[in-house]
Every structure is written in C-alpha cells, then in structure tokens.
Scaffold this motif. Structure first.
Motif, PDB file in Angstrom:
ATOM      1  N   GLY A  26       0.808  -1.218   0.000  1.00  0.00           N
ATOM      2  CA  GLY A  26       0.000   0.000   0.000  1.00  0.00           C
ATOM      3  C   GLY A  26       0.840   1.266   0.000  1.00  0.00           C
ATOM      4  N   VAL A  27       1.949   1.248   0.748  1.00  0.00           N
ATOM      5  CA  VAL A  27       2.820   2.422   0.808  1.00  0.00           C
ATOM      6  C   VAL A  27       3.648   2.561  -0.466  1.00  0.00           C
ATOM      7  CG1 VAL A  27       4.737   3.470   2.075  1.00  0.00           C
ATOM      8  CG2 VAL A  27       2.912   2.348   3.318  1.00  0.00           C
ATOM      9  N   SER A  28       4.013   1.449  -1.076  1.00  0.00           N
ATOM     10  CA  SER A  28       4.952   1.468  -2.197  1.00  0.00           C
ATOM     11  C   SER A  28       4.290   1.756  -3.532  1.00  0.00           C
ATOM     12  CB  SER A  28       5.690   0.117  -2.277  1.00  0.00           C
ATOM     13  OG  SER A  28       6.347  -0.174  -1.054  1.00  0.00           O
ATOM     14  N   LEU A  29       3.039   1.315  -3.716  1.00  0.00           N
ATOM     15  CA  LEU A  29       2.384   1.499  -5.012  1.00  0.00           C
ATOM     16  C   LEU A  29       2.116   2.978  -5.274  1.00  0.00           C
ATOM     17  CD1 LEU A  29      -0.271  -1.378  -5.097  1.00  0.00           C
ATOM     18  CD2 LEU A  29       1.801  -1.190  -6.492  1.00  0.00           C
ATOM     19  N   TYR A  37      -1.418   7.212  -8.104  1.00  0.00           N
ATOM     20  CA  TYR A  37      -2.010   7.614  -9.381  1.00  0.00           C
ATOM     21  C   TYR A  37      -2.040   6.429 -10.340  1.00  0.00           C
ATOM     22  CZ  TYR A  37       2.897   7.972 -10.785  1.00  0.00           C
ATOM     23  OH  TYR A  37       4.220   7.698 -11.035  1.00  0.00           O
ATOM     24  N   TRP A  38      -1.002   5.567 -10.284  1.00  0.00           N
ATOM     25  CA  TRP A  38      -0.986   4.357 -11.116  1.00  0.00           C
ATOM     26  C   TRP A  38      -2.086   3.399 -10.672  1.00  0.00           C
ATOM     27  CZ3 TRP A  38      -0.136  -0.747  -9.657  1.00  0.00           C
ATOM     28  CH2 TRP A  38       0.032  -1.649 -10.706  1.00  0.00           C
ATOM     29  N   LEU A  39      -2.247   3.248  -9.357  1.00  0.00           N
ATOM     30  CA  LEU A  39      -3.311   2.393  -8.848  1.00  0.00           C
ATOM     31  C   LEU A  39      -4.670   2.909  -9.284  1.00  0.00           C
ATOM     32  CD1 LEU A  39      -4.279   0.058  -7.053  1.00  0.00           C
ATOM     33  CD2 LEU A  39      -4.213   1.652  -5.104  1.00  0.00           C
ATOM     34  N   GLY A  40      -4.846   4.225  -9.273  1.00  0.00           N
ATOM     35  CA  GLY A  40      -6.111   4.799  -9.718  1.00  0.00           C
ATOM     36  C   GLY A  40      -6.408   4.464 -11.171  1.00  0.00           C
ATOM     37  N   MET A  41      -5.401   4.551 -12.027  1.00  0.00           N
ATOM     38  CA  MET A  41      -5.611   4.212 -13.444  1.00  0.00           C
ATOM     39  C   MET A  41      -5.916   2.736 -13.624  1.00  0.00           C
ATOM     40  SD  MET A  41      -2.871   6.620 -15.478  1.00  0.00           S
ATOM     41  CE  MET A  41      -1.439   6.221 -14.461  1.00  0.00           C
ATOM     42  N   VAL A  42      -5.259   1.873 -12.820  1.00  0.00           N
ATOM     43  CA  VAL A  42      -5.540   0.436 -12.894  1.00  0.00           C
ATOM     44  C   VAL A  42      -6.974   0.151 -12.467  1.00  0.00           C
ATOM     45  CG1 VAL A  42      -4.965  -1.809 -11.906  1.00  0.00           C
ATOM     46  CG2 VAL A  42      -3.139  -0.266 -12.608  1.00  0.00           C
ATOM     47  N   LEU A  43      -7.433   0.787 -11.391  1.00  0.00           N
ATOM     48  CA  LEU A  43      -8.807   0.596 -10.932  1.00  0.00           C
ATOM     49  C   LEU A  43      -9.810   1.076 -11.978  1.00  0.00           C
ATOM     50  CD1 LEU A  43      -8.558   1.637  -7.168  1.00  0.00           C
ATOM     51  CD2 LEU A  43      -8.638  -0.661  -8.120  1.00  0.00           C
ATOM     52  N   PRO A  97     -12.056   6.818  -6.286  1.00  0.00           N
ATOM     53  CA  PRO A  97     -11.079   7.757  -5.710  1.00  0.00           C
ATOM     54  C   PRO A  97     -10.871   7.567  -4.215  1.00  0.00           C
ATOM     55  CG  PRO A  97     -13.080   8.912  -6.382  1.00  0.00           C
ATOM     56  CD  PRO A  97     -13.160   7.538  -6.949  1.00  0.00           C
ATOM     57  N   ALA A  98     -11.915   7.160  -3.467  1.00  0.00           N
ATOM     58  CA  ALA A  98     -11.748   6.932  -2.031  1.00  0.00           C
ATOM     59  C   ALA A  98     -10.844   5.736  -1.767  1.00  0.00           C
ATOM     60  CB  ALA A  98     -13.111   6.729  -1.372  1.00  0.00           C
ATOM     61  N   ILE A  99     -11.025   4.653  -2.518  1.00  0.00           N
ATOM     62  CA  ILE A  99     -10.170   3.479  -2.350  1.00  0.00           C
ATOM     63  C   ILE A  99      -8.725   3.831  -2.692  1.00  0.00           C
ATOM     64  CG2 ILE A  99      -9.662   1.176  -3.244  1.00  0.00           C
ATOM     65  CD1 ILE A  99     -12.654   0.749  -3.578  1.00  0.00           C
ATOM     66  N   THR A 100      -8.528   4.550  -3.786  1.00  0.00           N
ATOM     67  CA  THR A 100      -7.171   4.926  -4.194  1.00  0.00           C
ATOM     68  C   THR A 100      -6.501   5.812  -3.149  1.00  0.00           C
ATOM     69  OG1 THR A 100      -7.917   4.850  -6.498  1.00  0.00           O
ATOM     70  CG2 THR A 100      -5.817   5.934  -6.056  1.00  0.00           C
TER      71      THR A 100
END
Length: 317
Positions: free
Chosen positions: A139-142, A145-151, A188-191
């Motif tokens: 969670g800290v390393s990802l 913004y990349w996680l948001g695009m993946v979601l 956005p809340a999850i990200t």
C-alpha cells in the motif's frame, strides 16, 4: 485541560501567521506574469498597467501582503484572475468535495490499517504478521495515481461497474446523497486510502508489538486477566501515538491529492490547485493553499487536544 487547550491555541497563532506569509511568498517567487491568463495577446501596455493596478500587483510586496492578510482575516481572498469569481466561494466548494473524499478514504484506510496493525502486532513473526505487513508495504509502495488508473481500467472500462471520472452523472459537480452519486466516490476513495492504510498498519503493528513485550502486560496476565482485557489495555496505550499518525494522514488527505483528483477528475482542492498553477491564477492559488494549510493546522490542534484527553501524561508534561 482548559489551561492546556488555551496554551495550544496561543501557540497556533504565530504558526498561522507564518503559514500565511509562506503562502503569499511562494506564489510570488515563481517566474511568469499572472496577468497573462486574462490579457489578450495584443494587449497594450496601458491595459496591462490598469489590470496590474486593479489587482494590486504594482505595490511593494510587504504592502501587498498586509492588504491581502487583512482582507483574508475578513473573509475576502480576492477574485480569480481566470474566472472573475470570488476565490473564497471557489475554494470552499472544492474543499468541501475534498473533505468528503478524505473522510471516505479515512474510514476505509484507518479501519483496515488498525485491523491489520493490531492483528499483525498481536501475532508477531507468524504468517498472519507477514501477510498483513506485505499488504501494508504494498500500500505504501504502489504509486497511487498508477493504482487509480488500474482501478479505472478494471472497474470502469472492463467491468463497467463504477464510473471513471467526475462527481456526478453527466460530469456534474453538484453532490447528492444517493447511490447514483456515491458510485463516483468509490474508486477515488479506495485509491486515496491505500497509503494511509499502509502507514497506519505499520505504526500500529510496531506499537502493539512493543507494548505486548513490556512488563506490565506480563503482570496483567499473571493476575489472571483474560486476553480480551489485556488487549484493551494494549489498545489504550497505543491510542495516543496511533491517533497522532492518523491525524497527520487525514491532514495530508484534506490537503488534497493533485494526482488522484486529476486522474478521476474529482472537483476538489487538488484539481483546483492544478488548474490555478497552470493558469497562473495567483489569487486562487494563494487562497487555496492558505485554506488547506489552515485546515491542516486546525486538524493538528484538534489531534493535540484529543491526545491530551486520552493520555493524562501529556497534560501534566
């Protein structure tokens, strides 16, 4: 408690003044002319001088700061150069959306962080600890913004379960408490919650493991207390430090994330800051930074008071 609270409020006053000074100076030392956003390409020198006078940019910086601070104290942050609308109304609308996003992200991130941290600390050096710690590190390393695009790719493009951008149907920024609007808040809340979740997990794990190794815990067990009662004492001792960390993380989320709000086109303070930076809208930029900084200072004050209420040792010190 009243004396401690009064001292903390007095300490906040010079911090607020310093924050206001820094907010004012930061946007003035950047290169470029802020009037470029409103001046036509063939504008005359006379028109440029008139606008510079109207916005007060022709005065010395100390005078500009004094006038700006005096107006800010009275709730007047000026007008946006790009839109001409009052800065305060623009900022408060955006901050309201950011607060809503931050609270939703905090509910997710802090709940999971506390749960994973307590479990990992209680079952330290077991496979449960390793799984919870791995989730926290991820969670800290990802990059969020990349996680948001993946979601967005998974849940919006491929599965078509949740909307990708905006805060309401048809790109509307108006909010309503119904499922049609809440759907826009989920991704956005999850990200936003991922990084606070990881930080809280690591903090609470370390606190729980350290407290469980102390002598008073062994004394409680020797007296015959059940593990649930022992665990309650562990939580009580870990609460002040955990509260401080969660307060800081909530302050960062209230500050708005330019990248996350840009990815999801969420109409919050991060997106407003992004727009103000690119448009060189100094009044809007100053007002947004000032309001967000004041939110952060106020939140830290509330956390300090809450810590003192939980832990009497803080008041006595």
């Amino acid at each position: 408690m009243l004396a401690y609270t009064s001292r903390r409020i007095v300490y906040v006053i010079p911090i607020v003044l310093s924050v206001a000074l820094v907010c004012f100076l930061l946007v003035h030392i950047t290169p470029g002319d802020p009037l470029v956003a409103v001046l036509p390409a063939d504008a005359s020198q006379e028109l440029a001088a008139q606008l510079r006078t109207a916005y007060g940019f022709d005065r010395p910086l100390p005078v500009q700061f004094g006038l700006w601070l005096w107006r800010a104290i009275h709730g007047d942050l000026g007008n946006s150069i790009a839109t001409g609308r009052p800065v305060l109304s623009e900022v408060m609308r955006a901050v309201g959306n950011t607060v809503m996003l931050a609270i939703a992200a905090a509910m997710i991130g802090f709940t999971l962080g506390l749960l994973f941290g307590l479990i990992a600390g209680y079952f330290r050096d077991t496979w449960v600890d390793k799984v919870a710690t791995s989730i926290a590190i991820a969670g800290v390393s990802l990059p969020h913004y990349w996680l948001g695009m993946v979601l967005v790719i998974i849940f919006s493009v491929q599965l078509n379960w949740l909307p990708a951008v905006g805060a309401g149907p048809g790109g509307s920024g108006a909010w309503a408490w119904d499922w049609e609007h809440l759907r826009y808040l989920v991704l956005p809340a999850i990200t936003t919650s991922v990084i606070p979740m990881g930080i809280v997990t690591r903090t609470v794990r370390a606190l729980t493991g350290d407290i469980l190794s102390q002598d008073f815990v062994e004394a409680l067990r020797a007296k015959g207390l059940r593990e649930t009662e022992v665990f309650r004492h562990v939580i009580k001792n870990a609460a002040p430090t955990a509260l401080a960390v969660m307060g800081l993380q909530l302050g960062y989320m209230l500050g708005g994330s330019i990248l996350i709000e840009t990815v999801f086109s969420w109409p919050g303070s991060g997106l407003l800051l992004n727009s103000a930076i690119f448009q060189r809208d100094l009044p809007l930029l100053q007002g947004t930074i000032l309001v967000l900084a004041l939110f952060f200072v106020l939140l830290n004050l509330l956390v300090d008071i809450a810590q003192a209420a939980i832990d009497p040792r803080i008041k006595r010190s």
